[in-house]
Write an enzyme that holds these catalytic residues in place. Structure first.
Site, mmCIF file in Angstrom:
data_model
loop_
_atom_site.group_PDB
_atom_site.id
_atom_site.type_symbol
_atom_site.label_atom_id
_atom_site.label_comp_id
_atom_site.label_asym_id
_atom_site.label_seq_id
_atom_site.Cartn_x
_atom_site.Cartn_y
_atom_site.Cartn_z
ATOM 1 C CD GLU A 1 -1.364 -2.167 2.362
ATOM 2 O OE1 GLU A 1 -2.063 -2.651 3.052
ATOM 3 O OE2 GLU A 1 -0.157 -2.559 2.421
ATOM 4 C CG ASP B 1 -1.791 -3.361 6.100
ATOM 5 O OD1 ASP B 1 -0.699 -3.678 5.980
ATOM 6 O OD2 ASP B 1 -2.077 -2.201 6.270
ATOM 7 C CG ASP C 1 -6.905 -4.390 7.550
ATOM 8 O OD1 ASP C 1 -6.758 -4.546 6.295
ATOM 9 O OD2 ASP C 1 -6.662 -3.574 8.210
ATOM 10 C CD GLU D 1 -10.406 0.077 3.718
ATOM 11 O OE1 GLU D 1 -10.639 0.765 2.699
ATOM 12 O OE2 GLU D 1 -11.425 -0.417 4.323
ATOM 13 C CE1 TYR E 1 -2.018 -3.798 9.307
ATOM 14 C CE2 TYR E 1 -3.889 -4.913 10.202
ATOM 15 C CZ TYR E 1 -3.346 -4.080 9.267
ATOM 16 O OH TYR E 1 -4.428 -3.450 8.412
ATOM 17 N NE ARG F 1 -5.817 0.421 10.482
ATOM 18 C CZ ARG F 1 -4.988 1.028 9.764
ATOM 19 N NH1 ARG F 1 -3.889 0.160 9.066
ATOM 20 N NH2 ARG F 1 -4.922 2.338 9.597
ATOM 21 C CG HIS G 1 -3.917 -9.361 12.352
ATOM 22 N ND1 HIS G 1 -3.457 -9.958 11.343
ATOM 23 C CD2 HIS G 1 -4.595 -8.361 12.216
ATOM 24 C CE1 HIS G 1 -4.186 -9.389 10.188
ATOM 25 N NE2 HIS G 1 -4.813 -8.428 10.717
#
Length: 946
Positions: free
Chosen positions: A11, A96, A98, A100, A326, A328, A373
């Site tokens: 990203e 990532d 997740d 998103e 990570y 989140r 996670h």
């Protein structure tokens, strides 16, 4: 970076640089810089698709299919990725893990359409070992997670685009409703309503400083708890209405007033206190689990004073540069590698005696936890000590890393142990019987994990910033036995007052949102930032205060769309998205039920009573909304706040002005809603009313001089005397003049007002001789006030003038002709020329982060805080005099962490030629421009060939 045959897409550029350093030359690592495509705005949908997608950018009649576009600022990035893809024989999507990140990966596949194998890389920390391992454990893009993310985006689009127009029509233009933001705002508004309704209660007790030997160093403080058999009332015995609670009434609690407290203190001063009972119990305090996203935000807010936005920005930087895992996550689980690393660090830092007897593993207790996670911890198999990173990390990242490092190590450490002692003593009084006092104290015998907390090791504060209980305060009791007699060094009556519920801080709001399962921890920072940016909430210190605008918006939603600001319903929506991510439901079916209602789902076998209307039907059946009622917040006794076009104002319906209209007054920006009591409102109406206040009659014109409050501040007006002709009198406009900054409407006198109305003030005349012709010219010199401050002007017979600035507005009335001559003789400073620097409004001292001197200065747009390098506008709830230095330092630190503001370049529109000459000029220019563009293209082609 050398180009390789394997393309890795992440990203962010920072993440790309870090991962690229771990991979060999056969890998090319590029960044998509977030999403490369998004939902189209309705205005961006092509004409041929308007009927299907035009209202939302989503086709609600075809399975809620979104219309995706690649934004103009992303087209260059897409071209770059496609170019790299042509040279690749394999693509790795390393976004990532997740929803998103999964959606970004899916959009990359959908947009780039690679014809080579595509693999999804998964890792939770950016270290060489983790990246290398992830290349061997790739998977496909998770379609369920993508479905859940797309469903959430569609849900938010439907929610905002259906409800926001209602706010525009009934509250104000430009407002917006958000699925989670509106609910978070409601929490803050409800808390303020509780504070507004709260009735304070006064109560008293007595503190006795007791000693075994009459020496102060062997003394301790005990508090009165009982008079006879009756317990003395404390804050928990009163309800929000200021009355004793039913439980307190049942216990026959006694309320002590000032008179009784004073009498008791006087009587007990000369009495002896006997130890009636002494109890000791073991004290154990266990460490908290490692950080999740939510608990990290709470701890950073409580301990470091960082906002959720600043915390997540700092955590993002730490993660992308390989310092933490990570950030989140809802999990508190640690990998075996992390447990070994934590225990190794504890041994190195404090020794083996501080380790727990066995490795500790924690289980996630949060309902609705969605991510698999690991907990947030320092990255790698060996944790870096914060002391070794002091020179390589920015201050905010270093503070956050230290907090994460301590919390992770503490999770593997031994419990803090000690003992808590409680002593009860009695003494006799002449008028109130036996008095009982009590003292408690905790002694930490082995600090265990508390050593990681530094000053907080004593038990005064928890690891996540929560206050310790009263039993954990640092009261040390001397050796005592039952029957011991002690004397009082002093006995003092103590006044107390019950306090309203505390306002939310970012930390406590995050805790409440998580407890109610509203939103997800990864979104809390953006939720809080959004409601602040939209003007629904502002900060005073760390407290979140709702604006009157928020009261109006929440009132409209509660009365007309109660389901969509209901806490349980919002939590159920999040659970529905979790079901989609786990493959238990589909986004299409879920959105159908939400938008069209339960009846639209043929698989839902429900009775008529159980069927709920969808959003579309609720908006369509919306009845007439009384905008005046929605924008009115009652204060009491005829006083009400009205949210108007230009902001909120106070109105008194029981007292009318000379025209028979309700009296009005502006509301100070610094006044919180709970501070607007009836008494405060009456004071505003009487002393700060927006209605005109007559000062007297102008001695020359005979007109009436009034002081008024306008949209741009207070001013004086000279109303001409009536002529008898109604049309002439109605058309006549009063002469007006603004008040000086040092003046207030309440203190303004008739004499001051006349001086303002008579401006400009003629200072005198001066003559200048032309050196060549000998001609003498007479100039008039006058002093006046203008948009950019006080000034003098020299005007000649031809009407041309020359200005010079004055040092203050007061000089308008005091400047002499000689002083004016000196100013006019000085070089003129234009608006773009730097003149003498204004002195700072206030000195705040050195910044704790960088040591630079921080001041508050007066700028073109108002007061601002600066350290000479970073500037932060002073929020409206503060004044230069009232803001605490610590709060100013915090605001400046947030601005530094946010980085410079990106400004969009203004695009100049081409003007249309209206004459033949302009047309010819335009064509000539166009030819020249074309030639330049051709040259540029040739040059670019040549560089590419090279």
């Amino acid at each position: 970076m050398a180009e390789g045959s394997k393309l890795v897409i992440v990203e962010s550029p920072t993440k790309a640089k870090k991962i690229g350093g771990y991979l060999g030359s056969e890998y090319t690592v590029l960044a998509s810089v977030g999403h490369i495509r998004d939902f189209a705005q309705p205005s961006q949908v092509p004409a041929k698709d308007k009927d299907a997608f035009g209202k939302f950018g989503v086709n609600v009649d075809d399975g809620f299919k979104p219309y995706y576009i690649v934004d103009a600022d992303k087209k260059k990035k897409v071209t770059e990725l496609k170019s790299a893809l042509k040279k690749a024989d394999e693509v790795f999507l390393a976004t990532d893990e997740d929803r998103e990140g999964e959606a970004i990966a899916w959009h990359l596949v959908e947009t780039l359409k690679p014809k080579v194998p595509v693999k999804r890389m998964v890792f939770h920390e950016i270290t060489k070992a983790a990246i290398t391992e992830s290349l061997t454990k790739t998977r496909d893009v998770d379609a369920h997670m993508v479905d859940a993310q797309e469903t959430r985006r569609v849900l938010d689009r439907l929610y905002g685009y259906e409800l926001s127009p209602v706010l525009w029509r009934k509250v104000g233009p430009g407002l917006s409703a958000g699925r989670v933001q509106s609910v978070a705002t409601r929490l803050i508004v409800e808390r303020e309503r509780e504070r507004m309704a709260f009735v304070k209660s006064a109560y008293w007790d007595v503190d006795a400083v007791l000693s075994t030997d009459g020496q102060e160093e062997n003394s301790f403080t005990a508090q009165l708890t009982h008079l006879g058999e009756a317990r003395v009332a404390g804050s928990k015995d009163f309800d929000d209405a200021g009355q004793l609670t039913p439980a307190a009434q049942k216990d026959n609690v006694v309320i002590i007033d000032e008179k009784v407290a004073g009498a008791l203190a006087e009587e007990l001063t000369s009495e002896s206190f006997t130890v009636e009972s002494l109890g000791t119990r073991p004290y154990t305090r266990r460490p908290l689990p490692p950080f999740t996203t939510s608990t990290m935000q709470q701890a950073a807010g409580n301990v470091l004073g960082m906002s959720s936005r600043s915390t997540m920005r700092a955590a993002q930087g730490l993660y992308e540069n390989g310092y933490i895992t990570y950030m989140r996550t809802d999990s508190v689980t640690l990998s075996q590698e992390a447990i070994r690393a934590a225990r190794e660090s504890v041994t190195q830092e404090w020794g083996e005696r501080y380790l727990s007897a066995a490795p500790k593993q924690y289980a996630t207790q949060t309902a609705g936890a969605q991510e698999a996670h690991e907990a947030i911890r320092p990255a790698g198999a060996h944790f870096q000590n914060p002391a070794d990173l002091a020179s390589s990390l920015p201050p905010d990242q270093l503070k956050l890393y230290t907090l994460i490092w301590r919390r992770t190590l503490a999770s593997q450490m031994a419990d803090a142990t000690g003992s808590t002692a409680t002593v009860k003593l009695t003494a006799s009084t002449a008028t109130h019987g036996q008095a009982t006092v009590q003292a408690s104290g905790t002694v930490i015998e082995f600090p265990g994990w508390l050593v990681t907390q530094g000053k907080r090791a004593s038990g005064a504060s928890g690891a996540n910033g929560a206050s310790a209980s009263n039993a954990e305060k640092d009261t040390v009791l001397p050796p005592l036995h039952e029957g011991d007699v002690l004397n009082a060094l002093s006995v003092t009556p103590q006044s107390h007052e019950t306090q309203p519920p505390a306002r939310y801080t970012e930390a406590s709001l995050v805790r409440t949102l998580e407890a109610k399962e509203i939103g997800r921890p990864s979104t809390y920072a953006s939720i809080i930032s959004t409601i602040i940016d939209r003007g629904y909430v502002y900060e005073r210190g760390r407290a979140l205060i709702p604006s009157w605008l928020a009261f109006a918006v929440i009132k409209l939603l509660e009365q007309n769309f109660p389901q969509y600001v209901d806490y349980t319903f919002t939590a159920q929506m999040e659970n529905g998205l979790d079901d989609i991510a786990q493959g238990k439901d589909t986004g299409r079916d879920w959105l159908t039920r939400f938008y069209f209602g339960d009846a639209a789902d043929p698989s839902a076998a429900q009775s008529a009573e159980q069927v709920h209307a969808g959003l579309q039907q609720q908006v369509a059946q919306l009845g007439e909304i009384d905008a005046r009622e929605i924008n009115t917040i009652e204060i009491g006794e005829g006083l009400a706040v009205r949210v108007g076009r230009y902001g909120p104002y106070l109105e008194d319906s029981e007292h009318l002005d000379a025209e028979g209209k309700p009296k009005r007054a502006s509301l100070p920006d610094t006044m919180a809603p709970d501070e607007l009591t009836v008494e405060a409102g009456r004071d505003l109406i009487e002393n700060h009313s927006d209605g005109p206040r007559v000062l007297g009659v102008h001695p020359v014109t005979g007109g009436t001089v009034e002081v008024r409050n306008g949209r741009f501040g207070p001013y004086v007006a000279l109303v001409a005397p009536p002529t008898g002709d109604e049309k002439v009198d109605k058309a006549a406009k009063p002469k007006m003049a603004s008040l000086f900054k040092s003046m207030t409407p309440q203190s303004l006198t008739l004499e001051d007002a006349i001086k303002l109305l008579d401006l400009p003030r003629v200072v005198g005349t001066l003559e200048e001789t032309n050196a060549e012709t000998g001609e003498i010219t007479t100039y008039e010199v006058a002093a006046n006030n203008g948009r950019y401050g006080a000034y003098i002007t020299k005007t000649g017979p031809d009407g041309k003038s020359e200005n010079r600035s004055l040092g203050s507005e007061e000089e308008i009335f005091t400047v002499t002709l000689e002083q004016a001559k000196e100013l006019l003789a000085q070089p003129k400073y234009g608006r773009r020329t730097r003149g003498a620097a204004k002195p700072p409004l206030r000195e705040l001292g050195p910044d704790p982060d960088n040591g630079k001197n921080v001041t508050i200065k007066d700028g073109f747009y108002g007061a601002y805080i600066t350290d000479g390098e970073t500037n932060r506008t002073l929020p409206k709830q503060y004044t230069p005099e009232s803001i605490e230095p610590a709060e100013a330092f915090r605001l400046l630190a947030e601005k530094r962490a946010a980085g410079p503001t990106k400004r969009k370049r203004a695009t100049k529109k081409k003007s249309t030629a209206s004459t033949a000459k302009k047309s010819t000029t335009k064509k000539t220019t166009a030819r020249k421009t074309t030639a330049r563009k051709t040259t540029t293209r040739k040059t670019t082609a040549k560089k590419s060939a090279e």
